[in-house]
Motif scaffolding. Sequence first.
Motif, PDB file in Angstrom:
ATOM      1  N   HIS A 179       0.845  -1.182   0.000  1.00 39.34           N
ATOM      2  CA  HIS A 179       0.000   0.000   0.000  1.00 39.34           C
ATOM      3  C   HIS A 179       0.892   1.248   0.000  1.00 39.34           C
ATOM      4  O   HIS A 179       1.782   1.369   0.845  1.00 39.34           O
ATOM      5  CB  HIS A 179      -0.909   0.025   1.235  1.00 39.34           C
ATOM      6  N   VAL A 180       0.639   2.156  -0.922  1.00 40.32           N
ATOM      7  CA  VAL A 180       1.399   3.402  -1.008  1.00 40.32           C
ATOM      8  C   VAL A 180       0.417   4.565  -1.048  1.00 40.32           C
ATOM      9  O   VAL A 180      -0.464   4.609  -1.923  1.00 40.32           O
ATOM     10  CB  VAL A 180       2.311   3.449  -2.254  1.00 40.32           C
ATOM     11  N   MET A 181       0.567   5.474  -0.126  1.00 42.86           N
ATOM     12  CA  MET A 181      -0.331   6.617   0.000  1.00 42.86           C
ATOM     13  C   MET A 181       0.442   7.913  -0.220  1.00 42.86           C
ATOM     14  O   MET A 181       1.583   8.043   0.238  1.00 42.86           O
ATOM     15  CB  MET A 181      -0.969   6.643   1.395  1.00 42.86           C
ATOM     16  N   VAL A 182      -0.177   8.868  -0.882  1.00 44.47           N
ATOM     17  CA  VAL A 182       0.434  10.179  -1.066  1.00 44.47           C
ATOM     18  C   VAL A 182      -0.247  11.166  -0.125  1.00 44.47           C
ATOM     19  O   VAL A 182      -1.465  11.366  -0.201  1.00 44.47           O
ATOM     20  CB  VAL A 182       0.308  10.669  -2.527  1.00 44.47           C
ATOM     21  N   ALA A 183       0.540  11.759   0.763  1.00 44.60           N
ATOM     22  CA  ALA A 183       0.065  12.826   1.637  1.00 44.60           C
ATOM     23  C   ALA A 183       0.421  14.152   0.977  1.00 44.60           C
ATOM     24  O   ALA A 183       1.600  14.489   0.843  1.00 44.60           O
ATOM     25  CB  ALA A 183       0.716  12.718   3.015  1.00 44.60           C
ATOM     26  N   ALA A 184      -0.586  14.864   0.515  1.00 43.68           N
ATOM     27  CA  ALA A 184      -0.356  16.083  -0.264  1.00 43.68           C
ATOM     28  C   ALA A 184       0.022  17.247   0.648  1.00 43.68           C
ATOM     29  O   ALA A 184      -0.813  17.780   1.376  1.00 43.68           O
ATOM     30  CB  ALA A 184      -1.602  16.428  -1.066  1.00 43.68           C
ATOM     31  N   TYR A 185       1.290  17.628   0.565  1.00 47.81           N
ATOM     32  CA  TYR A 185       1.770  18.779   1.330  1.00 47.81           C
ATOM     33  C   TYR A 185       1.719  20.007   0.416  1.00 47.81           C
ATOM     34  O   TYR A 185       2.735  20.614   0.075  1.00 47.81           O
ATOM     35  CB  TYR A 185       3.190  18.505   1.840  1.00 47.81           C
ATOM     36  N   LEU A 186       0.509  20.335   0.011  1.00 51.27           N
ATOM     37  CA  LEU A 186       0.217  21.458  -0.869  1.00 51.27           C
ATOM     38  C   LEU A 186      -0.937  22.231  -0.247  1.00 51.27           C
ATOM     39  O   LEU A 186      -1.840  21.634   0.357  1.00 51.27           O
ATOM     40  CB  LEU A 186      -0.173  20.969  -2.260  1.00 51.27           C
ATOM     41  N   LEU A 187      -0.932  23.538  -0.416  1.00 51.04           N
ATOM     42  CA  LEU A 187      -1.933  24.347   0.278  1.00 51.04           C
ATOM     43  C   LEU A 187      -3.330  24.171  -0.306  1.00 51.04           C
ATOM     44  O   LEU A 187      -4.307  24.025   0.436  1.00 51.04           O
ATOM     45  CB  LEU A 187      -1.533  25.829   0.233  1.00 51.04           C
ATOM     46  N   ALA A 188      -3.442  24.198  -1.640  1.00 46.61           N
ATOM     47  CA  ALA A 188      -4.768  24.246  -2.252  1.00 46.61           C
ATOM     48  C   ALA A 188      -4.785  23.475  -3.566  1.00 46.61           C
ATOM     49  O   ALA A 188      -3.751  23.057  -4.086  1.00 46.61           O
ATOM     50  CB  ALA A 188      -5.181  25.706  -2.479  1.00 46.61           C
TER      51      ALA A 188
END
Length: 229
Positions: A179-188
């Motif tokens: 399992h690979v998850m992307v945690a979006a460290y982006l504001l918007a």
Amino acid sequence: MEHTAVVLVAHGTRDERGAETVRSLARRVAEALPGQEVALAYVDVQEPFVGAVLDDIMTRHTSVVVVPLLLSRGFHVDVDIADAVAGHPGSRAVPPLGPDPLLAELLAERLRAAKVPEGAHVVLAAAGSSRPVAADDVETVALQLGQLCDGPVMVAYAAGTQPTVADAVAAARSAGAEHVMVAAYLLAEGFFHDRLSDAGADLVTAPLAAGDDGQDALLEVILARLTQH
């Protein structure tokens, strides 16, 4: 608070979803600071730019604090915002929103809410920067998030910096990650966040400022910046 006005400075986007998310966050800040004027400015893509907003707001105020709605240090913080502040005596800038433990907690909560399997690999996806100090800030967030996750956390970038998010996802798969998850460290929302869905991960979290949970966390960070600096 010793200042009498606040200028929030976002990057700017052509994506109306992202633009409205940032405007919504600015409205939340204004509601939390009813005795102060709160203005929104940008460093790229959108107008008004930060220098023009400072020109205007400092006709009415002698003390203005500038809050970068950016997640790490880099050219926009160190040059664009710094130069605008230097040209407007009476204004000062506080550090950007990240790194901050509250943002790592928000990312972890987003992953928990998505019922991420235990031990899943997490790719922290940030916007790229040519400045090493920006990468240092992102690595700090990755360390903070790693303390809140059961599985490994690796850093990757949506553009401009290696490794790419797609490469990081592929590397995790090659290492045996189920399992690979992307945690979006982006504001918007916008171009960078849209690209994450093509990286091959099982899940991509929403940008930080999307949703009430994100706006609440970011508001807390912004108010902390205003009181601590």
